[in-house]
Write a protein that holds these residues in place. Structure first.
Motif, short mmCIF file in Angstrom:
data_model
loop_
_atom_site.label_atom_id
_atom_site.label_comp_id
_atom_site.label_asym_id
_atom_site.label_seq_id
_atom_site.Cartn_x
_atom_site.Cartn_y
_atom_site.Cartn_z
N ASN A 1 0.68 -1.24 -0.05
CA ASN A 1 0.04 0.17 0.01
C ASN A 1 0.93 1.24 -0.02
OD1 ASN A 1 -2.55 -0.83 -0.44
ND2 ASN A 1 -3.19 -0.65 1.91
N SER A 2 2.04 1.19 0.86
CA SER A 2 2.68 2.56 1.05
C SER A 2 3.25 2.73 -0.51
CB SER A 2 3.91 2.00 1.82
OG SER A 2 3.22 1.90 3.23
N PHE A 3 3.74 1.63 -1.09
CA PHE A 3 4.36 1.54 -2.52
C PHE A 3 3.56 2.22 -3.46
CE2 PHE A 3 5.14 -0.10 -6.70
CZ PHE A 3 6.24 0.46 -7.04
N LEU A 4 2.44 1.65 -3.45
CA LEU A 4 1.32 2.47 -4.44
C LEU A 4 0.94 3.85 -3.94
CD1 LEU A 4 -1.23 -0.74 -4.64
CD2 LEU A 4 0.46 0.08 -6.30
N SER A 5 0.87 4.11 -2.86
CA SER A 5 0.42 5.61 -2.33
C SER A 5 1.81 6.37 -2.93
CB SER A 5 0.18 5.44 -0.94
OG SER A 5 0.43 6.84 -0.39
N ALA A 6 2.93 5.81 -2.60
CA ALA A 6 4.03 6.76 -3.01
C ALA A 6 4.10 7.03 -4.40
CB ALA A 6 5.35 6.07 -2.50
N THR B 1 -7.02 3.48 -10.15
CA THR B 1 -7.54 4.50 -10.87
C THR B 1 -6.79 5.73 -10.50
OG1 THR B 1 -9.64 3.71 -10.00
CG2 THR B 1 -9.76 5.85 -11.44
N GLU B 2 -6.33 5.95 -9.36
CA GLU B 2 -5.37 7.27 -8.85
C GLU B 2 -4.07 7.06 -9.71
OE1 GLU B 2 -7.23 7.49 -4.39
OE2 GLU B 2 -5.42 6.61 -4.63
N ILE B 3 -3.47 5.98 -9.63
CA ILE B 3 -2.05 6.02 -10.41
C ILE B 3 -2.46 6.13 -11.92
CG2 ILE B 3 -0.32 4.19 -11.15
CD1 ILE B 3 -0.54 3.10 -8.37
N ALA B 4 -3.59 5.62 -12.28
CA ALA B 4 -3.81 5.78 -14.06
C ALA B 4 -4.23 7.20 -14.08
CB ALA B 4 -5.12 4.87 -14.17
N VAL B 5 -4.89 7.87 -13.24
CA VAL B 5 -4.93 9.38 -13.41
C VAL B 5 -3.58 10.09 -13.66
CG1 VAL B 5 -5.69 11.60 -12.55
CG2 VAL B 5 -7.27 9.20 -12.69
N GLY B 6 -2.82 9.63 -12.43
CA GLY B 6 -1.41 10.30 -12.53
C GLY B 6 -0.53 9.98 -13.52
N VAL B 7 -0.49 8.83 -14.26
CA VAL B 7 0.14 8.32 -15.19
C VAL B 7 -0.28 9.32 -16.31
CG1 VAL B 7 0.46 6.56 -17.00
CG2 VAL B 7 0.81 6.08 -14.48
N TYR C 1 9.52 7.44 -3.04
CA TYR C 1 9.93 6.28 -2.57
C TYR C 1 10.93 6.21 -1.57
CZ TYR C 1 7.66 4.44 -6.73
OH TYR C 1 7.07 4.11 -7.88
N VAL C 2 11.80 7.21 -1.63
CA VAL C 2 12.86 7.21 -0.67
C VAL C 2 12.06 7.64 0.78
CG1 VAL C 2 14.81 8.62 0.54
CG2 VAL C 2 14.89 7.72 -1.90
N VAL C 3 11.21 8.60 0.54
CA VAL C 3 10.43 9.11 1.88
C VAL C 3 9.52 7.91 2.37
CG1 VAL C 3 8.53 10.49 2.32
CG2 VAL C 3 10.11 11.41 1.06
N ALA C 4 8.85 7.22 1.59
CA ALA C 4 7.89 6.06 1.92
C ALA C 4 8.94 5.17 2.51
CB ALA C 4 7.29 5.35 0.73
N GLY C 5 10.16 4.96 2.14
CA GLY C 5 10.92 3.88 2.48
C GLY C 5 11.43 4.24 4.06
N ALA C 6 11.74 5.64 4.11
CA ALA C 6 12.10 6.11 5.53
C ALA C 6 10.83 6.11 6.55
CB ALA C 6 12.58 7.71 5.18
#
Lengths: 294, 270
Positions: free
Chosen positions: A2-7, A133-139, A251-256
């Motif tokens: 989830n964190s990865f998708l949100s990031a 959908t959110e990622i699709a809109v972003g892309v 991704y760095v922020v999500a990882g941290a």
């Protein structure tokens, strides 16, 4: 996961901000302090219109337009009123703080009730999970912008803008109006920054008067990181670099955060990241050169 | 045709470091003339070019190009009529743009900036043909960044750029001074060729007396913002480097005499 998708979604939204900074920092080579104010202005205008029942796409575009106007103002302060570049951006951003507060009717504007641009797209395919959908809109948004900007910079107008950033004296000597190009560049840049702000507010469900704080540094980190990762020389790669940089930064922020970093330390992390991407590539090259010689 | 009437330009006016860069310069350069400008250091040679190009604002005077009063036109508007090559080979082109992009920018001089493609295939082929004339083999490298070229190659391309887009006036500010002898000779030959081919009105600032003797059909000498000598027609054709050296020595001696007289006056009365 989830964190990865949100990031990824956040990274794509902030990639739009990075594309704006590719124009002001990468092309015009200015550090434009309007960014922090324009990001919030995009969120405030879009949020205000959404709450007023305006269509999400129209509200988002209006937010972008508001940012473009802020950029044009900063450009005019610089070129017409001869205000130094840093001060011009500072003046616009300072003024925008009050304007954004007025637009939002307070420091915070919840967007829970109205339909956002993400929800509008989700309604088209109800069976698909919201995060997809959110990622699709972003892309979709990022890909369209990269293609449009790439085409723009291949036009006579775009080439003139590139020339002003590279060598203003040369540009002027071949008939480019450097003042007008600076105004255009800052307008375009802050339009993208505000578009990012409008999307970000809709993604997180609220607009806040402080949400632009630190966005300049975050955007710069993305642009510089992208430039070093892709060794970008020409504009097409620089635009791609901005997108890659924004994603990697998120991704760095999500990882941290996953590793247990306190959320209040995020701005510090972004600042350290910017410092690292500014300093490390050069240091590493020197070190590698030393090893080869040794 | 370049017409200059009573040009005045003072840097730091009213301060202790006041410099009269142009002090009543009047000059007419007919279409197709090649004027060489010589002068002592700080005589106003480069300022004269900067003023014609519109990059420096005059305190007084009038500039006409092709019969049009351009005194109040900004530099970018004058660029439709004026091509310019700077002394520094790295100043006249954009290092981050490709050779083709630099040339395309120059070729669109004076026309409106639109969203149309800057480098359609047909235009690129035309530019390739122009570059081929330089004889530097750059026509196969149109897509490489300008920053990867040597100083001499870059100055040759800049010179070509200054003639693209149909300007009628070419301003050359010591444009071979920073080059090695071989590149200098190449760029000098190219200058003569391009000026003749495009029938340009050329104004070239130089420190090299040899250029003043061998190039152009007219020479002016500047000193302290004024034109102190002109050679044209038979006088220009018969001009020798020694004549110019003698004239410069004369100017320097007069200047020394002026300074010692001023010093004597200061000591006697102050």
């Amino acid at each position: 996961m989830n964190s990865f998708l949100s990031a990824t979604t956040t990274g794509l939204i902030l990639a739009v901000l990075a594309l704006g900074l590719v124009i002001s920092y990468g092309v015009l080579r200015t550090v434009d302090l309007t960014v922090d104010g324009a990001f919030t202005a995009g969120a405030a205008v879009a949020g205000m219109l959404l709450v007023g029942g305006v269509d999400a796409t129209v509200a988002t575009l209006a937010g972008a337009l508001a940012g473009a106007v802020c950029g044009l103002l900063t450009g005019l302060f610089q070129t017409r009123l001869r205000v130094p570049q840093l001060l011009a951006g500072m003046i616009t951003t300072t003024g925008l703080y009050s304007i954004n507060l007025l637009l939002m009717g307070g420091g915070n504007l919840p967007l829970a009730t109205p339909q956002t641009v993400f929800e509008s797209f989700a309604a088209l395919a109800p069976a698909v999970p919201a995060v997809v959908t959110e990622i699709a809109v972003g892309v979709l948004v990022v890909a369209s912008l990269v293609l449009a900007l790439r085409r723009f910079f291949r036009s006579a107008l775009g080439l003139s803008l590139l020339a002003v950033g590279d060598n203003a004296a040369m540009a002027e000597s071949v008939g480019v109006n450097t003042g007008a190009m600076t105004v255009l560049g800052l307008g375009l840049s802050n339009g993208l920054v505000a578009l990012s702000g409008a999307l970000f507010a809709q993604y997180q469900g609220f607009a806040n008067v402080q949400m632009g704080l630190g966005m300049l540094v975050a955007g710069l980190a993305s642009v510089v990181l992208g430039d070093s990762l892709l060794r970008a020389r020409f504009i097409g790669r620089r635009l791609a670099g901005g997108v890659v940089g924004a994603l990697v930064t998120r991704y760095v922020v999500a990882g941290a955060l996953l590793a247990g970093l306190d959320a209040s330390a995020l701005k510090l992390l972004t600042a350290i990241l910017l410092l690292a991407v500014l300093v490390l590539p050069d240091r590493m090259r020197r070190l590698a050169g030393g090893w080869r010689r040794g | 045709m370049v017409q200059l009437e009573d040009l005045h330009l003072t840097f730091g006016a009213g301060t202790r470091s006041e410099v009269r860069a142009l002090d009543g310069v009047s000059l007419q350069v007919p279409q197709g003339d090649f004027l060489v400008v010589l002068g002592t250091n700080g005589s106003g040679k480069s300022t004269l070019l900067t003023a014609i190009a519109g990059a420096a604002r005059l305190q007084r005077g009038r500039i006409r190009l092709e019969g049009r009063d351009v005194t109040k036109w900004p530099a970018h508007r004058r660029a439709a009529m004026v091509g310019r090559v700077f002394q520094n080979p790295y100043q006249g082109s954009a290092a981050g743009l490709s050779i083709a992009e630099n040339l395309a920018l120059a070729a669109q001089r004076g026309s409106r900036n639109t969203l149309a493609k800057a480098l359609p295939r047909a235009k690129k082929e035309l530019l390739r043909a122009s570059v081929q004339q330089l004889g530097l083999g750059l026509e196969q490298r149109l897509d490489v960044p300008m920053g990867t070229l040597s100083g001499g190659q870059r100055q040759a391309v800049t010179l070509l750029m200054a003639t693209l887009g149909g300007p009628s006036v070419l301003l050359l500010d010591e444009h071979t001074a920073a080059l090695d002898p071989r590149s200098e000779e190449q760029v000098r030959q190219l200058t003569v060729e391009l000026v003749h081919r495009h029938r340009l009105t050329a104004i070239m600032v130089t420190h090299a007396m040899e250029h003043a003797v061998t190039l152009g059909n007219r020479v002016i000498l500047m000193h302290r913002g004024r034109i102190v000598e002109q050679y044209e027609g038979t006088f220009k054709r018969r001009l020798r480097e020694q004549d110019l050296h003698d004239r410069f020595t004369e100017i320097r001696n007069t200047e020394l005499l002026d300074e010692s007289a001023a010093d004597l006056l200061r000591r006697s009365y102050v």
